[in-house]
Design an enzyme around this catalytic site. Structure first.
Site, PDB file in Angstrom:
ATOM      1  NE  ARG A  50      -2.654   0.891   3.445  1.00 35.11           N
ATOM      2  CZ  ARG A  50      -2.002   1.699   4.300  1.00 35.11           C
ATOM      3  NH1 ARG A  50      -1.671   2.924   3.942  1.00 35.11           N
ATOM      4  NH2 ARG A  50      -1.688   1.279   5.498  1.00 35.11           N
ATOM      5  CG  ASP A 176      -5.275  13.176 -18.270  1.00 30.81           C
ATOM      6  OD1 ASP A 176      -4.491  12.487 -18.935  1.00 30.81           O
ATOM      7  OD2 ASP A 176      -6.374  12.750 -17.850  1.00 30.81           O
ATOM      8  CE  LYS A 201      -7.932   4.669 -20.585  1.00 31.71           C
ATOM      9  NZ  LYS A 201      -8.278   6.044 -20.252  1.00 31.71           N
TER      10      LYS A 201
HETATM   11  C1  LIG Z   1      -8.940   6.657 -19.191  1.00 31.65           C
HETATM   12  C2  LIG Z   1      -8.547   8.029 -18.848  1.00 31.65           C
HETATM   13  C3  LIG Z   1      -8.484   8.445 -17.522  1.00 31.65           C
HETATM   14  C4  LIG Z   1      -8.869   7.544 -16.360  1.00 31.65           C
HETATM   15  O1  LIG Z   1      -8.000   6.476 -16.264  1.00 31.65           O
HETATM   16  P1  LIG Z   1      -8.385   5.072 -15.540  1.00 31.65           P
HETATM   17  O2  LIG Z   1      -7.125   4.310 -15.676  1.00 31.65           O
HETATM   18  O3  LIG Z   1      -9.553   4.498 -16.272  1.00 31.65           O
HETATM   19  O4  LIG Z   1      -8.732   5.404 -14.134  1.00 31.65           O
HETATM   20  C5  LIG Z   1      -8.084   9.744 -17.274  1.00 31.65           C
HETATM   21  N1  LIG Z   1      -7.785  10.603 -18.266  1.00 31.65           N
HETATM   22  C6  LIG Z   1      -7.834  10.232 -19.559  1.00 31.65           C
HETATM   23  C7  LIG Z   1      -7.486  11.226 -20.615  1.00 31.65           C
HETATM   24  C8  LIG Z   1      -8.222   8.940 -19.896  1.00 31.65           C
HETATM   25  O5  LIG Z   1      -8.286   8.591 -21.188  1.00 31.65           O
END
Ligand SMILES: *Cc1c(COP(=O)(O)O)cnc(C)c1O
Length: 385
Positions: A50, A176, A201
């Site tokens: 954790r 992000d 992703k």
């Molecule tokens: C999928 C995604 C997220 C969230 O990610 P998870 O791994 O599903 O929690 C955040 N920002 C973007 C741009 C995404 O494509």
């Protein structure tokens, strides 16, 4: 490790243990929750899953930091774990956040649904109009949050202005960076404080785990880690292993995603049934020049509309044979979705229309299959629409 190594080399070698553990060429999975206390162990150095400080975590942290030329990184149980832990680290009760108006759905919902209970205020800003941001500033504004590329329209905000604006007004800048991945864009180099990823992703790239990451300075990563340790969003060692393995091929995968998506976008653009296409690699994209300046590639994400709207879009999607009809993105297989029915179905039809997300919009995450065969497949589907 040499500081000036190329990203392709860092993907393979950064963070790997030297000497290799027991001679193992790949880092083994440490499937153990807790670690023995040695006589010399400081309480704060006790390893525990954790606390995100086991050998599998540490190797990933070093690798991810190296990829974006940052000091430090933290892996998390999901992209949302990274985003929520980072935001809750830099914001507290009575603080105010400036946030881009087109956001990943989970982030949008976290901010609009959960911030009120934390007593955190926010205002949306137009990422393309930096001259308007100042009007939204408040005495309690602490941070500014944007995304490298918007979903599903692939717009690119005036990203260069964000760290500058943050610096001028004493704000923390967060981005992000999921869509470009570190191969196409490294926001820390532009002056951003914190870069966030859904490693679900491109970074993992194989559609088989959920994971996230925050990349930043030692100072911010220490604080975000402390917050994440409380919230509990640690990444499991087996998922660490899969992410570690996936990351090693990021450069070759991204090259194919970038090349293939550009060729497919060019094919679609000239097709008489296409009503409009969003891909930053096309000269017709409103932010093409900006994308060329900031990014080393335009990623594998594109979206388009067909003449005939929703009905034709449904038919087209059903007629394609290679792409899997599924949300999410960034894996080796091509995925196709209609955002109005999936990722953006939670928005009202009016809000969607205002955001330019029409019911007939089709989004494709271009995988690494043979480009010619994807184009052939799209061509046969279009010929029957
Ligand atoms: C999928 C995604 C997220 C969230 O990610 P998870 O791994 O599903 O929690 C955040 N920002 C973007 C741009 C995404 O494509």
């Amino acid at each position: 490790m040499k500081k000036n190594q190329r990203i392709e080399t860092k993907l393979i070698h950064a963070g790997e243990p030297h000497p290799h553990k027991d001679g193992a060429v790949t880092l083994p999975i440490y499937q153990t929750a807790m670690y023995e206390v040695q006589n010399t162990t400081d309480y704060h150095d006790i390893a525990y899953i954790r606390l995100n400080n086991t050998p599998n975590h540490v190797a990933l942290h070093t690798k991810l930091a190296a990829l974006e030329n940052a000091e430090a990184a933290l892996v998390t149980a999901s992209g949302m774990a990274a985003i929520s832990a980072a935001l809750l680290t830099v914001l507290k009760v009575d603080d105010h956040l400036l946030v881009q108006d087109c956001l990943y759905g989970g982030t949008h919902n976290f901010i609009t649904e959960d911030f009120p209970a934390f007593g955190i205020e926010y205002d949306f800003i137009d990422g393309n109009a930096p001259e308007t941001w100042k009007d939204k500033l408040k005495p309690n504004t602490r941070a500014i949050y944007v995304e490298s590329m918007s979903n599903p329209l692939l717009q690119i905000a005036d990203l260069k202005q964000v760290p500058q604006f943050a610096g001028n007004h004493g704000l923390v800048s967060l981005i992000d960076n999921t869509f470009p991945s570190p191969i196409n864009f490294r926001p820390i180099e532009l002056g951003f404080d914190i870069s966030l990823h859904s490693c679900t992703k491109y970074l993992n790239g194989h559609s088989d785990i959920v994971a996230g990451a925050a990349i930043s300075t030692h100072n911010y990563i220490k604080k975000i880690t402390h917050k994440l340790n409380h919230l509990g969003g640690c990444l499991d060692p087996h998922a660490c292993f899969l992410l570690h393995r996936g990351i090693k091929t990021l450069a070759v995968r991204m090259k194919q995603h970038n090349d293939s998506a550009l060729k497919i976008a060019r094919f679609l653009q000239q097709h008489p049934l296409i009503a409009g296409i969003n891909y930053p690699g096309l000269a017709s994209h409103p932010a093409h020049e900006r994308a060329k300046e900031l990014f080393d590639g335009f990623s594998g994400m594109l979206s388009f509309e067909l003449k005939g709207g929703l009905e034709t879009a449904v038919r087209f999607t059903e007629l394609t044979c290679l792409p899997v009809r599924a949300p999410s993105l960034g894996g080796v297989e091509t995925l196709i979705t209609q955002p109005a029915q999936t990722s953006h179905s939670g928005m009202s039809p009016e809000a969607r229309a205002k955001a330019g997300i029409h019911d007939g919009l089709i989004r494709v995450s271009v995988g690494i299959e043979a480009t010619e065969e994807l184009i052939e497949d799209f061509a046969q589907a279009l010929s029957q629409c």
